[in-house]
Write a protein that holds these residues in place. Sequence first.
Motif, PDB file in Angstrom:
ATOM      1  N   THR A  66       2.581   2.141  -3.081  1.00 28.20           N
ATOM      2  CA  THR A  66       1.953   3.251  -4.133  1.00 28.20           C
ATOM      3  C   THR A  66       1.491   4.569  -3.543  1.00 28.20           C
ATOM      4  O   THR A  66       1.499   5.586  -4.452  1.00 28.20           O
ATOM      5  N   ILE A  67       1.356   4.807  -2.423  1.00 27.70           N
ATOM      6  CA  ILE A  67       0.977   6.218  -1.864  1.00 27.70           C
ATOM      7  C   ILE A  67       2.129   6.950  -1.872  1.00 27.70           C
ATOM      8  O   ILE A  67       2.040   8.063  -2.573  1.00 27.70           O
ATOM      9  N   ASN A 116      -5.220  15.737  -2.930  1.00 31.47           N
ATOM     10  CA  ASN A 116      -4.298  15.758  -4.015  1.00 31.47           C
ATOM     11  C   ASN A 116      -4.693  14.512  -4.973  1.00 31.47           C
ATOM     12  O   ASN A 116      -5.234  13.300  -4.597  1.00 31.47           O
ATOM     13  N   SER A 148       2.543   7.815  -5.536  1.00 32.16           N
ATOM     14  CA  SER A 148       1.330   9.073  -5.814  1.00 32.16           C
ATOM     15  C   SER A 148       1.723  10.503  -5.555  1.00 32.16           C
ATOM     16  O   SER A 148       1.425  11.464  -6.408  1.00 32.16           O
ATOM     17  N   PHE A 149       2.460  10.575  -4.289  1.00 36.54           N
ATOM     18  CA  PHE A 149       2.994  11.693  -4.013  1.00 36.54           C
ATOM     19  C   PHE A 149       4.172  12.230  -4.715  1.00 36.54           C
ATOM     20  O   PHE A 149       4.974  13.137  -4.279  1.00 36.54           O
ATOM     21  N   LYS A 150       4.691  11.149  -5.570  1.00 32.80           N
ATOM     22  CA  LYS A 150       5.964  11.345  -6.175  1.00 32.80           C
ATOM     23  C   LYS A 150       7.214  11.771  -5.011  1.00 32.80           C
ATOM     24  O   LYS A 150       8.109  12.669  -5.039  1.00 32.80           O
ATOM     25  N   GLU A 208      -5.177   6.559  -6.339  1.00 36.01           N
ATOM     26  CA  GLU A 208      -4.677   5.602  -5.690  1.00 36.01           C
ATOM     27  C   GLU A 208      -5.472   4.880  -4.773  1.00 36.01           C
ATOM     28  O   GLU A 208      -5.829   3.684  -4.646  1.00 36.01           O
ATOM     29  N   THR A 209      -6.237   5.659  -3.774  1.00 42.24           N
ATOM     30  CA  THR A 209      -7.139   5.287  -2.965  1.00 42.24           C
ATOM     31  C   THR A 209      -8.479   4.588  -3.673  1.00 42.24           C
ATOM     32  O   THR A 209      -8.925   3.841  -3.136  1.00 42.24           O
ATOM     33  N   TRP A 238       0.853  -1.043  -0.092  1.00 42.51           N
ATOM     34  CA  TRP A 238      -0.052  -0.050   0.061  1.00 42.51           C
ATOM     35  C   TRP A 238       1.079   1.133  -0.054  1.00 42.51           C
ATOM     36  O   TRP A 238       0.748   2.223  -0.902  1.00 42.51           O
ATOM     37  N   THR A 244      -0.213  10.939 -15.759  1.00 43.33           N
ATOM     38  CA  THR A 244      -0.774  12.047 -15.849  1.00 43.33           C
ATOM     39  C   THR A 244      -0.221  13.140 -16.725  1.00 43.33           C
ATOM     40  O   THR A 244      -0.435  14.370 -16.719  1.00 43.33           O
ATOM     41  N   LEU A 251      -3.615  12.542  -7.500  1.00 44.05           N
ATOM     42  CA  LEU A 251      -2.930  11.175  -7.506  1.00 44.05           C
ATOM     43  C   LEU A 251      -3.249  10.374  -6.219  1.00 44.05           C
ATOM     44  O   LEU A 251      -3.388   9.071  -6.322  1.00 44.05           O
ATOM     45  N   PHE A 252      -3.099  10.880  -5.120  1.00 46.05           N
ATOM     46  CA  PHE A 252      -3.512  10.161  -3.781  1.00 46.05           C
ATOM     47  C   PHE A 252      -4.915   9.686  -3.939  1.00 46.05           C
ATOM     48  O   PHE A 252      -5.075   8.514  -3.581  1.00 46.05           O
TER      49      PHE A 252
END
Lengths: 156, 227
Positions: free
Chosen positions: A109-110, B107, A113-115, B113-114, A106, B131, B109-110
């Motif tokens: 991926t998080i 955000n 997503s926040f790079k 993902e969620t 998990w 993106t 992208l967060f």
Amino acid sequence: MNSKVAELMHQSEGRYLRPDELKTLHAYVEGIPRRVRLYQVLQAKEQELLDRVMEKFQPMMPDLTRQHGRLAWERCRRDLSMVWRYCCMAMLLNDEDYLRDKLLYWLETILKSFKMRDQCQPAYKLMLDSLTYSFGAEESEMIRPYLLLAKSMLVN
Amino acid sequence: MVTTPSRPDPRPAVTMPVGRGKHAHYSYRDFFRFNRDQGTIIDWNNTQNLLLSEDFIVGLQTGLEREVGDASAAVMYTIGMDWGTRDAKHFSKWYEREYGVGVKQSNLLFLLETWWWPFTAQGWGKWEVETESKQKGFLFINLFDSMVARTLGDVGKPVCHLYAGLFAGFFTAMTSRELGCIEIQCYAMGETYCKFLLGGQERIDAANFWITEGASAREIEQRLHQL
């Protein structure tokens, strides 16, 4: 419970355990007192370890608050603490799958997503480098594989 | 695993063993609650789940093709679209409950993902959203281990129409913009993963035309960037 031992219990319902299965179970149970002792040391010195990591990490990231808001450092420490605690539990259970399933799949991926994978990389290196300052050889050796696993999935 | 989030469920929610502050709750034992007394599988977001076999997917696809022929792709897309539209509402509620902020304040992208994590936990595959072209009005979604493509095997054409509809429905509902989605590369064509284009209908139509001309996903990407 260690996932392999749990699976062994599940697979052996209604029959006797074979000698090799008993050996696996015995090795797991025999290792528990030592793991509990190490777990307690790792738990007691979490703060000392993270203080050292943060002290060295913060000067490396002068723009973190500007980029990610005023709570950035608090969240950074929270996340490192969370990873550390899951690593400790995985060590106690002798179970890398626990660490992967419960957290790393998990969190990977998080962070992506926040790079933040590149930005977080030094923190995990500092954690690994700091082990020998806060812990003895035995504790460091036992927790290192779990921290390396976390580092390889989260930031490499 | 298939979910039915929109149906009102009179049964009481299953109490989770840990606090709602734990967001990493997608391991098998955390995410699902198997209620033997009622024969139900309720997940973390209080959604009813069903266990389905690969035979079900093959049967669904084959049966649909027998009934409506080539239109089966459009039927699956429409089902997916409706599902995505409904799931956007359901997601907005549980996201706010989970994180204490609205979807508009998060955000992007967060948020994405969620949204996808429950699908990953249910076996729909892992994804990756590209993106980089968002400002141009389109994006790409890479899907690894598509449940449909993996089941149907190498059939030489895109088969993940349900997913394309799901993405189109969800993103349309979340952005309040009419968006379409098309699969431009599929595991069922011998590729290693599936790739979807999400964007306005004119881009989807253009991509569809290029696909019929035999263009590869990479060529479609290049042409879209040149538009």
